[in-house]
Write an enzyme that holds these catalytic residues in place. Structure first.
Site, PDB file in Angstrom:
ATOM      1  N   LYS A 141      -6.468  -0.254  12.312  1.00  0.00           N
ATOM      2  CA  LYS A 141      -5.896  -0.741  11.042  1.00  0.00           C
ATOM      3  C   LYS A 141      -4.722   0.144  10.640  1.00  0.00           C
ATOM      4  O   LYS A 141      -3.690  -0.342  10.168  1.00  0.00           O
ATOM      5  CB  LYS A 141      -6.972  -0.748   9.951  1.00  0.00           C
ATOM      6  CG  LYS A 141      -6.554  -1.432   8.658  1.00  0.00           C
ATOM      7  CD  LYS A 141      -5.839  -0.531   7.663  1.00  0.00           C
ATOM      8  CE  LYS A 141      -5.482  -1.261   6.381  1.00  0.00           C
ATOM      9  NZ  LYS A 141      -4.745  -0.401   5.436  1.00  0.00           N
ATOM     10  N   ASP A 153       5.255 -13.709  11.916  1.00  0.00           N
ATOM     11  CA  ASP A 153       3.899 -14.172  11.620  1.00  0.00           C
ATOM     12  C   ASP A 153       2.923 -13.015  11.849  1.00  0.00           C
ATOM     13  O   ASP A 153       2.557 -12.706  12.985  1.00  0.00           O
ATOM     14  CB  ASP A 153       3.573 -15.362  12.542  1.00  0.00           C
ATOM     15  CG  ASP A 153       2.193 -15.934  12.295  1.00  0.00           C
ATOM     16  OD1 ASP A 153       1.327 -15.230  11.739  1.00  0.00           O
ATOM     17  OD2 ASP A 153       1.974 -17.097  12.675  1.00  0.00           O
ATOM     18  N   HIS A 192      -2.587  10.561  -0.477  1.00  0.00           N
ATOM     19  CA  HIS A 192      -2.608   9.129  -0.759  1.00  0.00           C
ATOM     20  C   HIS A 192      -2.818   8.874  -2.252  1.00  0.00           C
ATOM     21  O   HIS A 192      -2.117   8.059  -2.857  1.00  0.00           O
ATOM     22  CB  HIS A 192      -3.721   8.468   0.049  1.00  0.00           C
ATOM     23  CG  HIS A 192      -3.817   6.991  -0.152  1.00  0.00           C
ATOM     24  ND1 HIS A 192      -2.961   6.108   0.460  1.00  0.00           N
ATOM     25  CD2 HIS A 192      -4.634   6.241  -0.919  1.00  0.00           C
ATOM     26  CE1 HIS A 192      -3.258   4.879   0.091  1.00  0.00           C
ATOM     27  NE2 HIS A 192      -4.276   4.933  -0.755  1.00  0.00           N
ATOM     28  N   GLU A 203       0.829  -1.213   0.000  1.00  0.00           N
ATOM     29  CA  GLU A 203       0.000   0.000   0.000  1.00  0.00           C
ATOM     30  C   GLU A 203       0.861   1.260   0.000  1.00  0.00           C
ATOM     31  O   GLU A 203       1.741   1.406   0.850  1.00  0.00           O
ATOM     32  CB  GLU A 203      -0.897  -0.007   1.256  1.00  0.00           C
ATOM     33  CG  GLU A 203      -1.868   1.161   1.292  1.00  0.00           C
ATOM     34  CD  GLU A 203      -2.777   1.161   2.528  1.00  0.00           C
ATOM     35  OE1 GLU A 203      -2.697   0.222   3.341  1.00  0.00           O
ATOM     36  OE2 GLU A 203      -3.546   2.129   2.661  1.00  0.00           O
TER      37      GLU A 203
HETATM   38  P1  NAD Z   1      10.776 -22.085  16.017  1.00  0.00           P
HETATM   39  O1  NAD Z   1      10.175 -23.319  16.553  1.00  0.00           O
HETATM   40  O2  NAD Z   1      11.275 -22.074  14.617  1.00  0.00           O
HETATM   41  O3  NAD Z   1      11.991 -21.625  16.954  1.00  0.00           O
HETATM   42  C1  NAD Z   1      11.916 -21.538  18.355  1.00  0.00           C
HETATM   43  C2  NAD Z   1      13.003 -22.372  18.987  1.00  0.00           C
HETATM   44  O4  NAD Z   1      14.276 -21.828  18.717  1.00  0.00           O
HETATM   45  C3  NAD Z   1      12.895 -22.389  20.489  1.00  0.00           C
HETATM   46  O5  NAD Z   1      11.995 -23.378  20.883  1.00  0.00           O
HETATM   47  C4  NAD Z   1      14.331 -22.672  20.922  1.00  0.00           C
HETATM   48  O6  NAD Z   1      14.550 -24.064  21.053  1.00  0.00           O
HETATM   49  C5  NAD Z   1      15.173 -22.178  19.750  1.00  0.00           C
HETATM   50  N1  NAD Z   1      15.980 -20.976  20.056  1.00  0.00           N
HETATM   51  C6  NAD Z   1      17.266 -20.769  19.688  1.00  0.00           C
HETATM   52  N2  NAD Z   1      17.715 -19.577  20.107  1.00  0.00           N
HETATM   53  C7  NAD Z   1      16.709 -18.995  20.772  1.00  0.00           C
HETATM   54  C8  NAD Z   1      16.550 -17.745  21.453  1.00  0.00           C
HETATM   55  N3  NAD Z   1      17.537 -16.833  21.536  1.00  0.00           N
HETATM   56  N4  NAD Z   1      15.355 -17.448  21.996  1.00  0.00           N
HETATM   57  C9  NAD Z   1      14.341 -18.336  21.916  1.00  0.00           C
HETATM   58  N5  NAD Z   1      14.430 -19.533  21.313  1.00  0.00           N
HETATM   59  C10 NAD Z   1      15.600 -19.876  20.736  1.00  0.00           C
HETATM   60  O7  NAD Z   1       9.780 -20.872  16.088  1.00  0.00           O
HETATM   61  P2  NAD Z   1       8.754 -20.334  17.161  1.00  0.00           P
HETATM   62  O8  NAD Z   1       9.151 -18.929  17.437  1.00  0.00           O
HETATM   63  O9  NAD Z   1       8.561 -21.253  18.323  1.00  0.00           O
HETATM   64  O10 NAD Z   1       7.388 -20.317  16.358  1.00  0.00           O
HETATM   65  C11 NAD Z   1       7.101 -19.362  15.383  1.00  0.00           C
HETATM   66  C12 NAD Z   1       6.399 -20.002  14.206  1.00  0.00           C
HETATM   67  O11 NAD Z   1       5.237 -20.685  14.666  1.00  0.00           O
HETATM   68  C13 NAD Z   1       5.929 -19.020  13.205  1.00  0.00           C
HETATM   69  O12 NAD Z   1       6.408 -19.426  11.933  1.00  0.00           O
HETATM   70  C14 NAD Z   1       4.402 -19.161  13.243  1.00  0.00           C
HETATM   71  O13 NAD Z   1       3.863 -18.905  11.982  1.00  0.00           O
HETATM   72  C15 NAD Z   1       4.202 -20.554  13.709  1.00  0.00           C
HETATM   73  N6  NAD Z   1       2.948 -20.915  14.387  1.00  0.00           N
HETATM   74  C16 NAD Z   1       2.033 -20.010  14.807  1.00  0.00           C
HETATM   75  C17 NAD Z   1       0.880 -20.421  15.463  1.00  0.00           C
HETATM   76  C18 NAD Z   1      -0.096 -19.393  15.961  1.00  0.00           C
HETATM   77  O14 NAD Z   1       0.178 -18.223  15.898  1.00  0.00           O
HETATM   78  N7  NAD Z   1      -1.272 -19.771  16.457  1.00  0.00           N
HETATM   79  C19 NAD Z   1       0.669 -21.781  15.691  1.00  0.00           C
HETATM   80  C20 NAD Z   1       1.634 -22.694  15.261  1.00  0.00           C
HETATM   81  C21 NAD Z   1       2.786 -22.260  14.627  1.00  0.00           C
END
Ligand code: NAD
Length: 427
Positions: free
Chosen positions: A261, A277, A375, A83
């Site tokens: 928004k 996300d 805009h 946008e």
């Molecule tokens: P991920 O699982 O890819 O990474 C997280 C992991 O990274 C942690 O569990 C940890 O083991 C590791 N890690 C390494 N260094 C770290 C640090 N400094 N801090 C924290 N963790 C560290 O990702 P995520 O963040 O757990 O999940 C995000 C993803 O989940 C997004 O892609 C999202 O789209 C998806 N998702 C979203 C939903 C929802 O919003 N309802 C549901 C399911 C999945």
């Protein structure tokens, strides 16, 4: 603290290559990173592993909002959005905030909530007490699933249990409070929720159904405030107009949805640039806005005793600098490098500041000259492209439409066909 300034006057007047060269110097980008930005490169290999059934790629513009001063530090803000006006408005809002010290941002610990649903527990209130009593055992089991997170000081920290009366009977809901450190943490939380479910079921009786993160990340808040100088805003009447606009949003959900928004225009553009996300962020923000039963603005606006304008923002921001696509998408990695943020909390604080800047710019435009003039001027180029213009013709068609004050696709096609004799075949 950075000595580099994000205040880059007339950045918008430069060519794409000139802007890229400034950003390259600012963020110390490598030749490869510059080439990735230029080409929007994402290999089929990576794309095919990110999601399912991939057949191609879709590129979006990647831009930089300037002028952001947050907690005394300068930031160039990467934004990905389709946008027009959003990046200009963010830069403009940030320019106005600089005069009185920029944004003052803070955040809570990065705590996410994982919910475990127990249906038809024989004795819900007794189950609640028993689950609370065995909290340590449940937390230990959750933490055993993510030693990396625990090693970084994160992990499941606390447990809440509530009894819900639903139209399908009583349910016990266990909530794991998980410190996700620098990850958004949704996968991490889901893994933990699934891991503890059998134990929860044994303790509570009944049957566990859902085991899933909540996107209402009400313990993971980012906040920012800024003061905007009265004269820079355009005087007392501009401030009165902004306050009238804010009062309208407070009183009316139809206006409030658009108010919020506008905030999310900025927040989501940064989320996209950094591979976060954005659906999770949107869901969390709007649910939080309605948390006390009425849908409310995510910002507040008021006058200071000196007659300046003060704005605040508070919203849940489940974002990461590791995890998800933040490190797997090459452009997202570059966006994080340009931002220079070290932690998920810092990223959330930047995003809250961008949301506040965006809201200020929108309210000011709405309350004064209206947003359409500015805009539509920017949107004219999109309309010219949609009409089939290419290369220099895009700017020429847009310029003529702006000059005439008629910015519509039918007029764009007419102008294009006057210029080339080809406009009609394109639509
Ligand atoms: P991920 O699982 O890819 O990474 C997280 C992991 O990274 C942690 O569990 C940890 O083991 C590791 N890690 C390494 N260094 C770290 C640090 N400094 N801090 C924290 N963790 C560290 O990702 P995520 O963040 O757990 O999940 C995000 C993803 O989940 C997004 O892609 C999202 O789209 C998806 N998702 C979203 C939903 C929802 O919003 N309802 C549901 C399911 C999945």
């Amino acid at each position: 603290m950075s000595t580099k300034s994000s205040r880059i006057p007339e950045f918008y007047k430069l060519s794409v290559e000139e802007r890229l060269s400034i950003v390259r110097k600012y963020a110390d980008l490598t030749d490869e990173e510059v080439e990735t930005l230029r080409s929007g490169r994402l290999s089929y290999d990576i794309a095919d592993r990110m999601i399912e059934n991939v057949v191609g790629l879709m590129a979006m513009p990647f831009a930089i909002a300037t002028n952001f001063l947050i907690n005394g530090r300068d930031y160039l803000i990467p934004m990905v959005i389709e946008e027009p006006s959003v990046v200009a408005a963010a830069s403009n809002g940030a320019r106005m905030a600089r005069v009185k010290g920029g944004f003052h941002a803070s955040s809570t610990e990065p705590i996410m909530i994982g919910q475990i649903q127990v249906v038809r527990p024989p004795n819900p209130y007794k189950a609640r007490l028993e689950l609370l009593q065995r909290k340590d055992e449940i937390l230990d089991l959750a933490n055993s699933r993510d030693p990396v997170l625990v090693g970084l000081g994160g992990g499941a920290k606390d447990l809440r249990v509530k009894v819900l009366e639903t139209f399908r009977g009583s349910m016990v809901i266990v909530e794991l409070l998980v410190d996700c450190r620098d990850a958004a943490g949704m996968n991490a939380v889901n893994t933990m929720a699934e891991a503890v479910a059998p134990l929860v079921e044994r303790i509570a009786g009944g049957r566990v159904r859902l085991r899933i993160v909540s996107n209402l990340a009400s313990y993971r808040l980012a906040r920012a405030w800024a003061i905007f100088d009265k004269d820079i805003l355009g005087g007392e009447d501009a401030i009165e107009g902004i306050l009238d606009a804010y009062a309208f949003a407070v009183a009316d959900p139809y206006r409030c949805a658009t108010h919020n928004k506008g905030i999310m225009n900025g927040v989501i553009a940064v989320a996209l640039a950094t591979g976060n996300d954005h659906r999770a962020i949107e869901a969390g923000a709007h649910a939080y806005a309605a948390m006390d039963g009425r849908y409310k603005p995510l910002t507040t606006w008021d006058k200071t005793p000196d007659g300046d304008l003060i704005g605040t923002i508070e919203l849940p921001l489940a974002v990461g600098v590791v995890g998800g696509a933040t490190r797997s998408h090459p452009t997202a990695r570059i966006a994080l490098k340009i931002l220079g943020v070290k932690t998920a909390r810092e990223l959330a604080e930047v995003m809250a500041s961008v949301g506040l800047a965006q809201n200020l710019a929108a309210l000011r435009a709405l309350a004064t000259e209206g947003i359409q003039r500015g805009h539509m001027k920017l949107h004219a180029r999109n309309i010219a492209i949609a009409a089939g213009a290419t290369g220099d013709l895009i700017d020429e068609v847009a310029r003529r439409m702006v000059e005439e004050g008629v910015i519509r696709i039918d007029r764009a096609k007419e102008i294009l066909s006057e210029l080339t004799g080809m406009g009609r075949e394109t639509g």
